[in-house]
Motif scaffolding. Structure first.
Motif, PDB file in Angstrom:
ATOM      1  N   GLN A 217       0.829  -1.207   0.000  1.00  0.00           N
ATOM      2  CA  GLN A 217       0.000   0.000   0.000  1.00  0.00           C
ATOM      3  C   GLN A 217       0.866   1.262   0.000  1.00  0.00           C
ATOM      4  O   GLN A 217       0.541   2.238  -0.660  1.00  0.00           O
ATOM      5  N   GLY A 218       1.964   1.222   0.747  1.00  0.00           N
ATOM      6  CA  GLY A 218       2.866   2.371   0.760  1.00  0.00           C
ATOM      7  C   GLY A 218       3.458   2.648  -0.609  1.00  0.00           C
ATOM      8  O   GLY A 218       3.561   3.795  -1.042  1.00  0.00           O
ATOM      9  N   ALA A 219       3.836   1.597  -1.315  1.00  0.00           N
ATOM     10  CA  ALA A 219       4.387   1.769  -2.659  1.00  0.00           C
ATOM     11  C   ALA A 219       3.332   2.313  -3.613  1.00  0.00           C
ATOM     12  O   ALA A 219       3.608   3.205  -4.417  1.00  0.00           O
ATOM     13  N   LEU A 220       2.115   1.812  -3.513  1.00  0.00           N
ATOM     14  CA  LEU A 220       1.030   2.269  -4.388  1.00  0.00           C
ATOM     15  C   LEU A 220       0.698   3.730  -4.132  1.00  0.00           C
ATOM     16  O   LEU A 220       0.620   4.535  -5.069  1.00  0.00           O
ATOM     17  N   LEU A 221       0.535   4.097  -2.860  1.00  0.00           N
ATOM     18  CA  LEU A 221       0.198   5.485  -2.539  1.00  0.00           C
ATOM     19  C   LEU A 221       1.357   6.421  -2.854  1.00  0.00           C
ATOM     20  O   LEU A 221       1.138   7.558  -3.279  1.00  0.00           O
TER      21      LEU A 221
ATOM     22  N   ARG B 187       3.508   6.032  -5.307  1.00  0.00           N
ATOM     23  CA  ARG B 187       3.498   6.241  -6.762  1.00  0.00           C
ATOM     24  C   ARG B 187       2.424   7.247  -7.157  1.00  0.00           C
ATOM     25  O   ARG B 187       2.648   8.111  -8.002  1.00  0.00           O
ATOM     26  N   ARG B 188       1.243   7.121  -6.549  1.00  0.00           N
ATOM     27  CA  ARG B 188       0.161   8.071  -6.864  1.00  0.00           C
ATOM     28  C   ARG B 188       0.543   9.490  -6.452  1.00  0.00           C
ATOM     29  O   ARG B 188       0.270  10.450  -7.173  1.00  0.00           O
ATOM     30  N   TRP B 189       1.157   9.628  -5.291  1.00  0.00           N
ATOM     31  CA  TRP B 189       1.543  10.939  -4.808  1.00  0.00           C
ATOM     32  C   TRP B 189       2.574  11.564  -5.742  1.00  0.00           C
ATOM     33  O   TRP B 189       2.489  12.741  -6.084  1.00  0.00           O
ATOM     34  N   LEU B 190       3.560  10.769  -6.182  1.00  0.00           N
ATOM     35  CA  LEU B 190       4.569  11.284  -7.098  1.00  0.00           C
ATOM     36  C   LEU B 190       3.967  11.652  -8.451  1.00  0.00           C
ATOM     37  O   LEU B 190       4.353  12.659  -9.056  1.00  0.00           O
TER      38      LEU B 190
END
Length: 121
Positions: free
Chosen positions: A83-87, A89-92
């Motif tokens: 989830q941290g990686a997914l969020l 990526r979205r934030w970036l």
């Protein structure tokens, strides 16, 4: 294999999971690759423990509940990392979409932030 060796494998896996939890406590400073490596090592130690059980003979009663709890913690840490990686990526991606535009004079144009601000609450 002795019970002490099994306890050592379980302790090694638990120490890796504690290290992941410590790193995830500060997500901005967390190195994702290091966390993934620690989770994989913990899984490896737990699998090594599982594979060593048939040769171990009788083991202490507390080993099975600790191993089951640790397996659950490893799964939870994996979900947190995913989830941290997914969020992240979205934030970036959102940050890249808000790249600064420049005016004719060369200064940065004000950001156009979507949404509303209410003064009345």
């Amino acid at each position: 294999m002795r019970d002490r060796d099994l306890q050592g494998l379980l302790a090694a896996a638990e120490s890796r999971v504690r290290a992941v939890h410590a790193l995830l406590a500060r997500p901005r400073a967390c190195n994702l690759e290091e966390c993934v490596t620690l989770v994989r090592e913990a899984q490896g130690y737990l699998e090594w423990l599982r594979d060593s059980l048939p040769q171990a003979g009788p083991v202490s009663r507390g080993l099975r509940p600790r191993a089951a709890t640790l397996a659950c913690e490893i799964r939870q840490a994996g979900v947190l990392l995913q989830q941290g990686a997914l969020l992240g990526r979205r934030w970036l991606a959102g940050l890249r979409a808000m790249a600064p535009e420049y005016t004719a004079s060369g200064s940065a144009a004000p950001l156009h932030i979507r949404g509303r601000i209410s003064f009345l609450g």
